[in-house]
Design a protein around this motif. Structure first.
Motif, PDB file in Angstrom:
ATOM      1  N   LEU A  99       1.076  -1.335  -0.255  1.00  0.00           N
ATOM      2  CA  LEU A  99      -0.111   0.025  -0.614  1.00  0.00           C
ATOM      3  C   LEU A  99       0.854   1.136   0.054  1.00  0.00           C
ATOM      4  O   LEU A  99       0.337   2.252  -0.632  1.00  0.00           O
ATOM      5  CB  LEU A  99      -0.718  -0.191   1.333  1.00  0.00           C
ATOM      6  N   LEU A 100       1.948   1.159   0.637  1.00  0.00           N
ATOM      7  CA  LEU A 100       3.194   2.014   0.563  1.00  0.00           C
ATOM      8  C   LEU A 100       3.627   2.685  -0.690  1.00  0.00           C
ATOM      9  O   LEU A 100       2.941   3.821  -1.383  1.00  0.00           O
ATOM     10  CB  LEU A 100       3.851   2.284   2.000  1.00  0.00           C
ATOM     11  N   LEU A 101       3.852   1.746  -1.519  1.00  0.00           N
ATOM     12  CA  LEU A 101       4.487   1.326  -3.194  1.00  0.00           C
ATOM     13  C   LEU A 101       3.185   2.441  -3.412  1.00  0.00           C
ATOM     14  O   LEU A 101       3.987   3.223  -4.684  1.00  0.00           O
ATOM     15  CB  LEU A 101       4.962   0.349  -2.657  1.00  0.00           C
ATOM     16  N   PRO A 206       3.264   8.277   5.663  1.00  0.00           N
ATOM     17  CA  PRO A 206       4.651   7.200   6.221  1.00  0.00           C
ATOM     18  C   PRO A 206       5.411   7.291   5.654  1.00  0.00           C
ATOM     19  O   PRO A 206       6.405   6.281   5.554  1.00  0.00           O
ATOM     20  CB  PRO A 206       3.623   6.252   5.590  1.00  0.00           C
ATOM     21  N   TYR A 207       5.376   7.477   4.211  1.00  0.00           N
ATOM     22  CA  TYR A 207       6.470   7.575   2.994  1.00  0.00           C
ATOM     23  C   TYR A 207       7.577   8.202   4.124  1.00  0.00           C
ATOM     24  O   TYR A 207       9.136   7.611   4.264  1.00  0.00           O
ATOM     25  CB  TYR A 207       6.605   7.869   2.370  1.00  0.00           C
ATOM     26  N   LEU A 208       7.770   9.606   5.036  1.00  0.00           N
ATOM     27  CA  LEU A 208       9.011   9.875   6.581  1.00  0.00           C
ATOM     28  C   LEU A 208       9.768   9.204   7.161  1.00  0.00           C
ATOM     29  O   LEU A 208      10.435   9.161   7.469  1.00  0.00           O
ATOM     30  CB  LEU A 208       7.980  11.162   6.972  1.00  0.00           C
ATOM     31  N   ALA A 318      10.018   4.104  -1.041  1.00  0.00           N
ATOM     32  CA  ALA A 318       9.507   2.984  -1.012  1.00  0.00           C
ATOM     33  C   ALA A 318      10.606   1.783  -1.654  1.00  0.00           C
ATOM     34  O   ALA A 318      10.211   0.332  -0.995  1.00  0.00           O
ATOM     35  CB  ALA A 318       8.558   3.068  -2.775  1.00  0.00           C
ATOM     36  N   ALA A 319      11.495   1.743  -1.778  1.00  0.00           N
ATOM     37  CA  ALA A 319      12.202   0.900  -2.408  1.00  0.00           C
ATOM     38  C   ALA A 319      13.075   0.243  -1.184  1.00  0.00           C
ATOM     39  O   ALA A 319      13.262  -1.029  -0.239  1.00  0.00           O
ATOM     40  CB  ALA A 319      13.750   1.859  -3.032  1.00  0.00           C
ATOM     41  N   TYR A 320      13.534   1.091   0.295  1.00  0.00           N
ATOM     42  CA  TYR A 320      13.403   0.392   1.656  1.00  0.00           C
ATOM     43  C   TYR A 320      13.061  -0.350   1.623  1.00  0.00           C
ATOM     44  O   TYR A 320      12.903  -1.159   2.466  1.00  0.00           O
ATOM     45  CB  TYR A 320      14.286   2.062   2.704  1.00  0.00           C
ATOM     46  N   ALA A 321      11.593   0.046   1.677  1.00  0.00           N
ATOM     47  CA  ALA A 321      10.365  -0.313   2.492  1.00  0.00           C
ATOM     48  C   ALA A 321       9.738  -1.920   2.037  1.00  0.00           C
ATOM     49  O   ALA A 321      10.194  -2.561   2.634  1.00  0.00           O
ATOM     50  CB  ALA A 321       9.246  -0.255   2.868  1.00  0.00           C
ATOM     51  N   GLY A 348      11.969   2.091 -11.266  1.00  0.00           N
ATOM     52  CA  GLY A 348      10.397   2.280 -11.696  1.00  0.00           C
ATOM     53  C   GLY A 348       9.111   2.474 -11.105  1.00  0.00           C
ATOM     54  O   GLY A 348       8.429   2.679 -11.343  1.00  0.00           O
ATOM     55  N   ALA A 349       9.305   3.159  -9.788  1.00  0.00           N
ATOM     56  CA  ALA A 349       8.189   4.105  -8.783  1.00  0.00           C
ATOM     57  C   ALA A 349       8.633   5.305  -9.677  1.00  0.00           C
ATOM     58  O   ALA A 349       7.769   5.731 -10.099  1.00  0.00           O
ATOM     59  CB  ALA A 349       9.288   3.947  -7.765  1.00  0.00           C
TER      60      ALA A 349
END
Length: 425
Positions: A99-101, A206-208, A318-321, A348-349
């Protein structure tokens, strides 16, 4: 952000305050991305100074939850998703990460489109061309520039937020009214409530959480003198003091700028009955006939600068998560060949963000769906963060306690109420 922000080569030396600003400053500044600018501009245009209280109320909660995320990264030497994966159901963690992505890609699309529109406003031409060039520039820096050289660039990009302070200085702001009437509009209408919820959602995002925790890990790995605090508890006092200063400064800077964006929109747009702000470029465009070309240009330049800061943070978080959730290497310190999944997600993102930004979609609708998805994951994610940060099996003797724990749970409750309000509205 510097490669060695915490401890100088000699233990007797105290790092300068500038060197102590890193992950917290960049995280806070990235919160004022073009999507956030659109939200704050819309709030000021629609409701004037009666939304200013939100940036004051959210500040301590924003500081609390971000400081907790930073501590998790610094204590364990691992990011949030990596810590959650080991102590929470994998399906739950992976669901939040997916969902974050999705939310980050939508947010990227809104930010990329805003950057292209801002450049088009400045020099004319096709917005999608400018957007593509700026994304290619950002992507090249994030993927190919070593972390020690890339981090200071992000740090300097935070200066671009001062464009909104400069804009407020140019326009005619009735400061007595702005500072004495920042109280909630009452009774609350559905429209006012949606704007308030939008501000909460764009401020506590959330991304923060993932970015700041993982950047603490990056900085620790780059240092020649630091180790995860769970293995080197003697470093805790200096590290926690640095995290506190960095996070308080960064989040205060973020909300300080948000305050000036709302003030500018209130003083210029709301006072002239202009309330239809659907994208950041709309606000910049509307400023010109009312406040002059200079105000419009500075506002538009700020959109470009904040976008260049925010899009690598959105893609990177997103990549970290995702990488941590599937247990593969995730680090900007690695060359692309050493963290293939991580860098593929970043690429990709950003590419998906460009594609979605070129679709004939309403920018306000993009922001709405990003806010909805962020709202869906914010509360369970914050509960998981608080559980992780309070778990001795994760944090050892460094579990969050006292006022910081209360702030973290307070932030969770505030976001819960905001999400509930979003559903009701």
């Amino acid at each position: 952000m510097s490669a060695h922000p915490v401890i100088a080569s000699s233990r007797s030396r105290t790092p300068s305050r500038t060197r102590r600003l890193g992950a917290g400053l960049i995280t806070g500044a990235a919160d004022d991305d073009p999507s956030g600018i659109a939200t704050y501009s819309q709030a000021g245009a629609l409701w004037g100074y009666t939304t200013l209280w939100t940036v004051v109320l959210t500040l301590p909660f924003m500081i609390g939850i971000q400081m907790i995320c930073a501590r998790v990264g610094r204590v364990t030497g691992r990011g949030l998703a990596a810590n959650m994966r080991g102590h929470l159901p994998p399906t739950f963690v992976f669901g939040l990460v997916v969902l974050l992505l999705i939310a980050n890609v939508i947010n990227l699309a809104a930010d990329i489109g805003a950057m292209g529109a801002a450049v088009s406003l400045l020099v004319g031409g096709q917005a999608w061309v400018y957007a593509s060039v700026l994304v290619a520039l950002s992507l090249g820096l994030e993927v190919f520039l070593p972390f020690g050289r890339y981090a200071p660039i992000l740090k300097w990009l935070t200066v671009s937020l001062l464009a909104y302070v400069a804009t407020a200085a140019i326009v005619d702001v009735p400061w007595k009214m702005a500072l004495t009437e920042p109280w909630p509009a009452w009774p609350w209408s559905a429209s006012y409530f949606v704007v308030v919820v939008g501000i909460f959602g764009t401020t506590i995002s959330p991304y923060l959480f993932f970015w700041q925790a993982s950047e603490e890990v990056e900085e620790e790995e780059q240092s020649l003198t630091e180790s995860p605090l769970i293995d080197a508890p003697e470093q805790a006092a200096a590290s926690f003091e640095r995290i506190r200063f960095d996070t308080v400064f960064g989040m205060t800077y973020s909300n300080f700028v948000a305050f000036f964006i709302i003030v500018t929109a209130s003083a210029v747009l709301h006072s002239h009955g202009i309330t239809d702000i659907r994208a950041p470029a709309d606000a910049a465009r509307a400023l010109e006939p009312l406040a002059g070309r200079a105000a419009s240009l500075i506002f538009a330049l700020g959109i470009v600068g904040t976008g260049l800061l925010a899009i690598p943070v959105l893609a990177g978080s997103a990549a970290y998560a995702v990488s941590e959730a599937v247990n593969v290497r995730s680090s900007l310190s690695e060359k692309p060949g050493g963290a293939k999944v991580f860098y593929r997600i970043i690429v990709g993102a950003m590419v998906l963000g460009v594609v979605v930004s070129c679709l004939p979609l309403d920018p306000l609708r993009l922001l709405f769906w990003a806010a909805v998805i962020n709202g869906v994951i914010a509360v369970p994610l914050m509960i998981a963060i608080m559980w992780t940060a309070s778990h001795p099996g994760v944090m050892g003797s460094f579990t969050v306690k006292g006022w910081l724990r209360w702030l973290g749970w307070g932030a969770t409750a505030v976001m819960g109420l905001a999400v509930l309000g979003m559903c009701v509205a």
